[in-house]
Design a protein around this motif. Sequence first.
Motif: not given
Length: 315
Positions: A15-16, A50-51, A54, A57-58
């Motif tokens: 998903q990611a 998942l949030d 993300r 990663r940001s």
Amino acid sequence: MESDGMWSIGELAGQAGVTVKTVRFYSDRGLLPEAARSAGGHRRYGPEALDRLRLIRSLRTLDLPVPDVGRVLEREEALGEALEDVLAGQLRELGTRLAALRWREAALHLLRDCAPEERPERLHLLGSVTAPPSTAAPARFWRSWLPVRLPARLASAIVEKSIPQPPEDPTPAQVLAFARLHALLTGIPRPDADYCQPAAHRPELGYDLGVLYDGLTEAASLAAQALRARRSPHEGEALDCFVDAHARARGLRDTPAFRHRLGHQLAADPYIERYWQLHAELSGADPNLGAAHDWLRAALDTQATRTVGRLRCCP
């Protein structure tokens, strides 16, 4: 996602758009908490993971170290404030690294563009200076040079004005000037601070150093204005302030005889003169304390010469 609303580590990775290894890495470091474990002991993650992934990663794309990412995530309820603190630290660190690179670049140009016979000396000079350079050596010199009887506020102000601040984007000439300044202050044999101290620092002469340096600071400021205006040394407010500081510090009056004696007492010291010359090469055109003092001494000499000339003309 299975019926229980959970993802396996592989599903979360898919998903990611990252690898399973990446998800496991952040999970093992506590940045990506798992929601549960399957009957077989496998990691299970909820939709919120998942949030979180993300966001991680940001943050990592900004080149934030993993510990800093962790500090931001720990304060997720105040994410903006936490991120601002971490980014401010990263910008400071990046600024230091960029300054170091600029100094190294200028040093490389300095070595590349000089005559071959100059390279050994310049390489030796540059080898003792960090990039970006430290101002610890001039700070130590001035704090040891100034007398212990000087009020702390004056000592701090003089030290601050006497230490050249390395430019963020130096020219090769400025890099060389700083390296020579560092060598001057740290050379072997290292000069004793007493070696170049003025007579006013001698306790037996009884100078009121607070009065002296308060007045000299004001006189230097006035002389600097004249230097910026490219005015040659002359009589006037700056010189009067300069002489008055010396007179009041000794409890004496400002008289022609006192000015004559003072002119002979203020001999230039080659070591200090060299310091201020390198300071000017490094700091640019704005007059430093050394240039202001030279202007004031020259103004005093000019006045003395004129006084002698007038006396000779008198019958």
